[in-house]
Scaffold this motif. Structure first.
Motif, mmCIF file in Angstrom:
data_model
loop_
_atom_site.group_PDB
_atom_site.id
_atom_site.type_symbol
_atom_site.label_atom_id
_atom_site.label_comp_id
_atom_site.label_asym_id
_atom_site.label_seq_id
_atom_site.Cartn_x
_atom_site.Cartn_y
_atom_site.Cartn_z
ATOM 1 N N GLN A 4 0.961 -1.237 0.119
ATOM 2 C CA GLN A 4 0.215 0.080 -0.072
ATOM 3 C C GLN A 4 0.974 1.349 -0.145
ATOM 4 O OE1 GLN A 4 -3.547 0.250 2.466
ATOM 5 N NE2 GLN A 4 -3.057 2.514 2.915
ATOM 6 N N VAL A 5 0.577 2.081 -0.948
ATOM 7 C CA VAL A 5 1.397 3.326 -1.014
ATOM 8 C C VAL A 5 0.445 4.513 -0.565
ATOM 9 C CG1 VAL A 5 2.581 4.840 -2.708
ATOM 10 C CG2 VAL A 5 2.619 2.413 -2.929
ATOM 11 N N GLU A 6 0.580 5.465 0.318
ATOM 12 C CA GLU A 6 -0.003 6.476 0.660
ATOM 13 C C GLU A 6 0.682 7.671 0.274
ATOM 14 O OE1 GLU A 6 -1.749 7.226 4.578
ATOM 15 O OE2 GLU A 6 -2.690 5.230 4.273
ATOM 16 N N VAL A 7 0.047 8.754 -0.506
ATOM 17 C CA VAL A 7 0.682 9.875 -0.830
ATOM 18 C C VAL A 7 -0.449 11.033 -0.563
ATOM 19 C CG1 VAL A 7 2.326 8.844 -2.459
ATOM 20 C CG2 VAL A 7 -0.165 9.730 -3.221
ATOM 21 N N THR A 8 0.049 12.212 -0.444
ATOM 22 C CA THR A 8 -0.804 13.365 -0.202
ATOM 23 C C THR A 8 -1.385 13.884 -1.664
ATOM 24 O OG1 THR A 8 0.954 14.868 -0.370
ATOM 25 C CG2 THR A 8 0.427 14.335 1.945
ATOM 26 N N LEU A 9 -2.433 14.638 -1.732
ATOM 27 C CA LEU A 9 -2.960 15.096 -2.994
ATOM 28 C C LEU A 9 -1.983 15.755 -3.697
ATOM 29 C CD1 LEU A 9 -5.685 14.945 -4.435
ATOM 30 C CD2 LEU A 9 -6.393 17.002 -3.224
ATOM 31 N N ARG A 10 -1.041 16.494 -2.934
ATOM 32 C CA ARG A 10 0.025 17.423 -3.676
ATOM 33 C C ARG A 10 1.170 16.526 -4.112
ATOM 34 N NH1 ARG A 10 2.461 22.966 -1.500
ATOM 35 N NH2 ARG A 10 -0.013 23.272 -1.732
ATOM 36 N N GLU A 11 1.529 15.480 -3.488
ATOM 37 C CA GLU A 11 2.526 14.564 -3.928
ATOM 38 C C GLU A 11 1.748 13.789 -5.367
ATOM 39 O OE1 GLU A 11 4.585 13.199 -0.175
ATOM 40 O OE2 GLU A 11 2.935 12.453 -0.470
ATOM 41 N N ALA A 12 0.806 13.357 -5.240
ATOM 42 C CA ALA A 12 -0.094 12.660 -6.209
ATOM 43 C C ALA A 12 0.047 13.477 -7.740
ATOM 44 C CB ALA A 12 -1.563 12.447 -6.043
ATOM 45 N N LEU A 17 2.302 9.629 -13.044
ATOM 46 C CA LEU A 17 2.561 8.515 -13.862
ATOM 47 C C LEU A 17 3.420 7.517 -13.177
ATOM 48 C CD1 LEU A 17 4.227 10.626 -17.019
ATOM 49 C CD2 LEU A 17 2.160 9.164 -16.823
ATOM 50 N N GLN A 18 4.011 7.742 -12.030
ATOM 51 C CA GLN A 18 4.732 6.706 -11.273
ATOM 52 C C GLN A 18 3.457 6.070 -10.573
ATOM 53 O OE1 GLN A 18 5.783 9.957 -11.251
ATOM 54 N NE2 GLN A 18 7.692 10.047 -11.960
ATOM 55 N N LEU A 19 2.597 6.654 -9.965
ATOM 56 C CA LEU A 19 1.498 6.076 -9.249
ATOM 57 C C LEU A 19 0.818 5.041 -9.948
ATOM 58 C CD1 LEU A 19 0.560 9.075 -6.785
ATOM 59 C CD2 LEU A 19 1.955 7.183 -6.301
ATOM 60 N N GLY A 20 0.222 5.831 -11.332
ATOM 61 C CA GLY A 20 -0.281 5.050 -12.100
ATOM 62 C C GLY A 20 0.238 3.478 -12.487
ATOM 63 N N TYR A 38 -8.573 9.903 0.543
ATOM 64 C CA TYR A 38 -9.622 10.574 -0.170
ATOM 65 C C TYR A 38 -9.833 10.073 -1.406
ATOM 66 C CZ TYR A 38 -11.220 14.805 -2.594
ATOM 67 O OH TYR A 38 -11.908 15.751 -3.068
ATOM 68 N N LEU A 39 -8.748 9.583 -1.888
ATOM 69 C CA LEU A 39 -9.109 8.789 -3.227
ATOM 70 C C LEU A 39 -8.167 7.459 -3.240
ATOM 71 C CD1 LEU A 39 -8.630 11.749 -5.837
ATOM 72 C CD2 LEU A 39 -10.824 10.441 -5.216
ATOM 73 N N GLU A 40 -8.578 6.462 -4.045
ATOM 74 C CA GLU A 40 -7.757 5.255 -4.315
ATOM 75 C C GLU A 40 -7.629 5.084 -5.805
ATOM 76 O OE1 GLU A 40 -7.671 0.605 -3.319
ATOM 77 O OE2 GLU A 40 -9.084 1.934 -2.233
ATOM 78 N N LEU A 41 -6.521 5.013 -6.347
ATOM 79 C CA LEU A 41 -6.147 4.855 -7.622
ATOM 80 C C LEU A 41 -6.184 3.563 -8.219
ATOM 81 C CD1 LEU A 41 -5.110 6.505 -10.012
ATOM 82 C CD2 LEU A 41 -2.903 6.209 -9.213
#
Length: 79
Positions: A4-12, A17-20, A38-41
């Protein structure tokens, strides 16, 4: 094994591209806002639409002479 990877909206925003790519590899990517999920990709997976028999009932009409072939059409086929 996925992680599981958690990132803030700003980091996302800067790492989309990397998160996708990580989501496609099976990792669970959660985007947080104000410290809360907030969201799950998720990767897009096409699902075929199941055929629903009768959904056009009442929308299609057949003329009374539908099964009658005009003589000129028959002669055109027969030569």
């Amino acid at each position: 094994m996925s992680e599981q990877v958690e990132v803030t909206l700003r980091e996302a925003k800067s790492q989309l591209l990397q998160l996708g790519a990580r989501a496609w590899q099976g990792d669970r990517v959660v985007i947080t806002k104000a410290g809360k999920p907030y969201l799950e990709l998720l990767p897009h997976v096409a699902t075929p639409q199941a055929r629903k028999p009768g959904r056009l009932k009442g929308n299609i009409r057949m003329l009374a002479d539908f099964d009658r072939t005009p003589e000129d059409v028959i002669k055109g086929f027969e030569g």
